[in-house]
Design an enzyme around this catalytic site. Structure first.
Site, PDB file in Angstrom:
ATOM      1  CB  SER A  63      75.402   2.409 -11.449  1.00  0.00           C
ATOM      2  OG  SER A  63      75.598   2.462 -12.835  1.00  0.00           O
TER       3      SER A  63
HETATM    4  N1  SAH Z   1      79.549   3.702 -14.702  1.00  0.00           N
HETATM    5  C1  SAH Z   1      78.682   4.778 -14.329  1.00  0.00           C
HETATM    6  C2  SAH Z   1      77.327   4.612 -14.927  1.00  0.00           C
HETATM    7  C3  SAH Z   1      76.979   5.703 -15.840  1.00  0.00           C
HETATM    8  S1  SAH Z   1      75.467   5.541 -16.681  1.00  0.00           S
HETATM    9  C4  SAH Z   1      78.609   4.883 -12.813  1.00  0.00           C
HETATM   10  O1  SAH Z   1      79.438   4.348 -12.164  1.00  0.00           O
HETATM   11  O2  SAH Z   1      77.781   5.539 -12.296  1.00  0.00           O
HETATM   12  C5  SAH Z   1      75.954   4.915 -18.215  1.00  0.00           C
HETATM   13  C6  SAH Z   1      76.804   5.798 -19.062  1.00  0.00           C
HETATM   14  O3  SAH Z   1      76.978   5.123 -20.275  1.00  0.00           O
HETATM   15  C7  SAH Z   1      76.222   7.149 -19.402  1.00  0.00           C
HETATM   16  O4  SAH Z   1      77.059   8.142 -18.948  1.00  0.00           O
HETATM   17  C8  SAH Z   1      76.098   7.119 -20.920  1.00  0.00           C
HETATM   18  O5  SAH Z   1      76.393   8.387 -21.510  1.00  0.00           O
HETATM   19  C9  SAH Z   1      77.156   6.110 -21.284  1.00  0.00           C
HETATM   20  N2  SAH Z   1      77.013   5.516 -22.596  1.00  0.00           N
HETATM   21  C10 SAH Z   1      75.897   5.155 -23.249  1.00  0.00           C
HETATM   22  N3  SAH Z   1      76.204   4.625 -24.448  1.00  0.00           N
HETATM   23  C11 SAH Z   1      77.554   4.618 -24.531  1.00  0.00           C
HETATM   24  C12 SAH Z   1      78.485   4.214 -25.527  1.00  0.00           C
HETATM   25  N4  SAH Z   1      78.097   3.663 -26.675  1.00  0.00           N
HETATM   26  N5  SAH Z   1      79.789   4.372 -25.276  1.00  0.00           N
HETATM   27  C13 SAH Z   1      80.229   4.916 -24.128  1.00  0.00           C
HETATM   28  N6  SAH Z   1      79.383   5.345 -23.157  1.00  0.00           N
HETATM   29  C14 SAH Z   1      78.075   5.193 -23.358  1.00  0.00           C
END
Ligand code: SAH
Length: 674
Positions: A63
């Site tokens: 993010s």
């Molecule tokens: N928190 C992360 C953001 C990652 S992007 C950071 O600090 O950078 C969002 C993430 O959510 C992705 O890796 C995606 O695979 C995950 N995601 C999407 N749907 C999801 C679900 N139903 N359960 C768990 N993770 C999920």
């Protein structure tokens, strides 16, 4: 060496995040404690400290730091809290959370990501983070209830299981919305077992939340097209966010090479093109409008350029570009009053030299392309110009004029004081004198147009300016809206006179600040009664006008702190979350054209009509009070037909004095010996 460098970059990034409005010191400190470069792959380490999302593999992203700060702050965490995060990704946000609360439980649906994030967090010593591979839309029931839940992927709704796993008093922060457009960041506070209080924190862009209580189909949500990107830009990196703006934006690599064809097609047969700017001191705005103007002149036979500058000073440029070189030195220095950098700069200089060359070749075929000022802040120079004209053609009339304008003479240093004195009756109003002078000059038309049409026209416009300026300084005391309206009406009427002068169907390019050219009716100012040039043009010319606004997220700008103050090169703060600028910034594209009224995606256009903040920097910039002084609520698609974006921008280049000394006396920027 590299570690210290990252530490420094991290501090700067945190300042950016703070500048965007995150002021929770606990959150900022946690972000300073987490080495973001450890959460991205080696090739991307150098980008780790940009305030942008980055790819982490499997089509997912880490993010944007600002967003991590925003969500963490919105969760209102306490040291003893137990927090659930959905969407571990690389583990960055979980690491930040772990610096603030007691335990962090984080769920990731992609196995590879869950495994590598778990290993990374362990290696870096974030021992209070627990990672699980599962569908996070179902939460982590065994560990419930949670004091806070943060979801870092966007779903169509708030997943009901998550609501149930929130303790009473707990906070849930989640992006919710339709995939084609940005989501809204929602905060839900559980007030009672069935009592959930929901607030909207504004537009955001996230990767999709996929799962039983989220989106179902992975493929359907991949962005349709990914515009090509500059290798050196913050991109070269594939975006992870779905983003409708990206789909319609037309990115370009540089101002010089940008393909203007689609823009020119959209401009079509418009006879008046308005090109705005979000500041009076940004190089990119000057260069882009010069580039577009050249194309309009060369390819669409535009007849003149009219700008937000004083008539007599701009007329010096007009003389220069139309080769009316007068070898005697000028009586005053053009554009020497505050704010000098607005016209006396390298960018304007380049353009007027180009126009002079262009007109050299064109003179034989058509009337040369003119350059004029629309503004009215030059009462005394204009008086001087009227007298100068009359002295040459009719010395008797000049004597009468001197007498009449003499009424204003005592106020030369401070015309605003004249306004007050005339209003409260301590000095007689000069209105009758200046209006009479204007009438006299207009009446001259019949006798003189044959031999000195241009000079007479110049003198008439100066006489008109004096009359309008005299009034301007009086109405100033009735309130800022009155004087603003009077000034914009003056500029608009000047434009009309110019079009009449150049022929009924003549075509004009106008350069002014966005606040004059964007339709005032689409802004908070319109609601309280302000009009502007953009609105008057729209009412008068309808479809024959095409208006373009320009904006930027961050960079540097030439501006002063106070009126009449010194020019400074100031840093432009990154845009505020609730602004249009922020939406543009989140596209991760460095620069682009964004068609609005002629966009192929009218759904997006109507969404962009929803009012948001827009930043306006004039010749004054006060970053300390930015929200109050520089942001205004507007409706973008009602304001402009098109928007041009520069994510990062830099200050305009004021002219060095050395250079000015070398100019011929007829050069508009020539210095004069006193
Ligand atoms: N928190 C992360 C953001 C990652 S992007 C950071 O600090 O950078 C969002 C993430 O959510 C992705 O890796 C995606 O695979 C995950 N995601 C999407 N749907 C999801 C679900 N139903 N359960 C768990 N993770 C999920």
């Amino acid at each position: 060496m590299q570690t210290t460098d990252f530490r420094y970059q991290r501090k700067r990034l945190i300042e950016t995040v703070r500048g965007r409005g995150i002021t929770d010191e606990v959150v900022l400190q946690a972000m300073i404690d987490v080495p973001r470069e450890e959460f991205v792959s080696d090739e991307l380490r150098e980008f780790a400290y940009r305030d942008a999302p980055l790819p982490i593999g499997s089509g997912q992203t880490i993010s944007q730091p600002f967003i991590v700060g925003l969500m963490t702050a919105a969760a209102e965490l306490a040291p003893d809290d137990r927090v659930l995060e959905i969407g571990t990704g690389c583990g960055y946000a979980a690491a930040v959370l772990s610096r603030i609360v007691k335990e962090v439980y984080t769920v990731e649906r992609i196995e590879d990501l869950a495994r590598s994030a778990g290993a990374r967090l362990k290696r870096l010593g974030f021992h209070n983070v627990h990672v699980r591979h599962a569908d996070g839309t179902l939460g982590w029931p065994e560990q419930a209830p949670f004091d806070a839940i943060i979801v870092t992927a966007g779903g169509p709704q708030v997943p009901p299981p998550l609501l149930q796993q929130l303790r009473i008093g707990g906070r849930l922060v989640i992006p919710v919305g339709d995939e084609r457009t940005e989501q809204e960041l929602i905060r839900v506070v559980r007030r009672g077992s069935d009592d959930f209080e929901r607030t909207n924190l504004g537009g955001v862009l996230f990767v999709p939340l996929i799962g039983q209580a989220g989106w179902h189909d992975d493929k359907a949500r991949v962005p349709k097209s990914v515009p090509s990107q500059n290798q050196n830009s913050r991109a070269g990196i594939r975006p992870g966010h779905s983003n409708a703006l990206r789909d319609v934006a037309e990115p370009f690599e540089s101002i010089e090479t940008a393909n203007l064809k689609p823009l020119l097609d959209r401009i079509g047969d418009a006879q008046v093109v308005l090109i705005g700017e979000a500041s009076h001191g940004t190089s990119e705005f000057y260069r882009m409008r010069a580039r577009i103007t050249k194309a309009l002149i060369e390819q669409k036979n535009f007849d003149f350029v009219a700008v937000e500058a004083d008539w007599p000073d701009a007329y010096r440029i007009h003389d220069f570009v139309t080769h009316k070189d007068r070898p005697e030195p000028h009586a005053w220095e053009a554009f020497a009053r505050f704010p000098t950098w607005m016209w006396r700069n390298e960018e304007v200089l380049d353009f007027i030299h180009w126009l002079r060359d262009f007109n050299r070749n064109r003179r034989a075929v058509r009337r040369p392309v003119g350059f004029y000022g629309l503004d009215l802040y030059s009462m005394f120079t204009s008086i001087h110009r009227v007298l100068h004209y009359l002295k040459g053609v009719d010395p008797q009339a000049a004597a009468v004029a001197r007498e009449r304008y003499g009424c204003l003479a005592p106020w030369q240093q401070d015309p605003a004081t004249y306004g007050r004195a005339a209003l409260n009756g301590s000095y007689r109003s000069c209105e009758r004198d200046v209006v009479q002078m204007l009438r006299d000059l207009v009446a001259r038309q019949v006798h003189a147009a044959v031999n000195d049409g241009e000079d007479l026209f110049d003198a008439q416009l100066n006489a008109r300016l004096v009359a309008d300026a005299e009034r301007y300084y009086r109405v100033m005391y009735y309130g800022s809206d009155e004087s603003w309206n009077h000034r914009d009406r003056h500029m608009f009427q000047t434009l009309q006179l110019l079009r009449r002068h150049h022929g009924d169907k003549s075509k004009a390019v106008i350069w002014e600040h966005n606040s004059h050219l964007g339709n005032a009716a689409a802004t908070q100012f319109g609601r309280r009664g302000q009009i502007n040039v953009g609105q008057l043009c729209r009412e008068e010319f309808g479809e024959d006008v095409y208006s373009i606004g320009q904006g930027t997220d961050h960079g540097t700008v030439a501006a002063a702190t106070d009126w009449e103050g010194e020019m400074e090169i100031k840093s432009v703060r990154p845009s505020l979350p609730e602004s249009y600028e922020q939406l543009m910034h989140l596209t991760e594209l460095n620069q682009f054209f964004l068609p609005l009224t002629k966009s192929r995606d009218q759904t997006l256009t109507s969404r962009l009509a929803v009012p948001r903040l827009e930043r306006a920097i004039g010749v004054i910039y006060r970053p300390e009070t930015e929200r109050q002084s520089h942001y205004f609520e507007v409706s973008l698609t009602k304001q402009f037909d098109e928007w041009i974006w520069f994510d990062e921008s830099s200050a305009v280049h004021p002219l060095g004095t050395q250079k000015l000394a070398d100019y011929e006396p007829w050069h508009p920027f020539a210095a004069i010996d006193r």
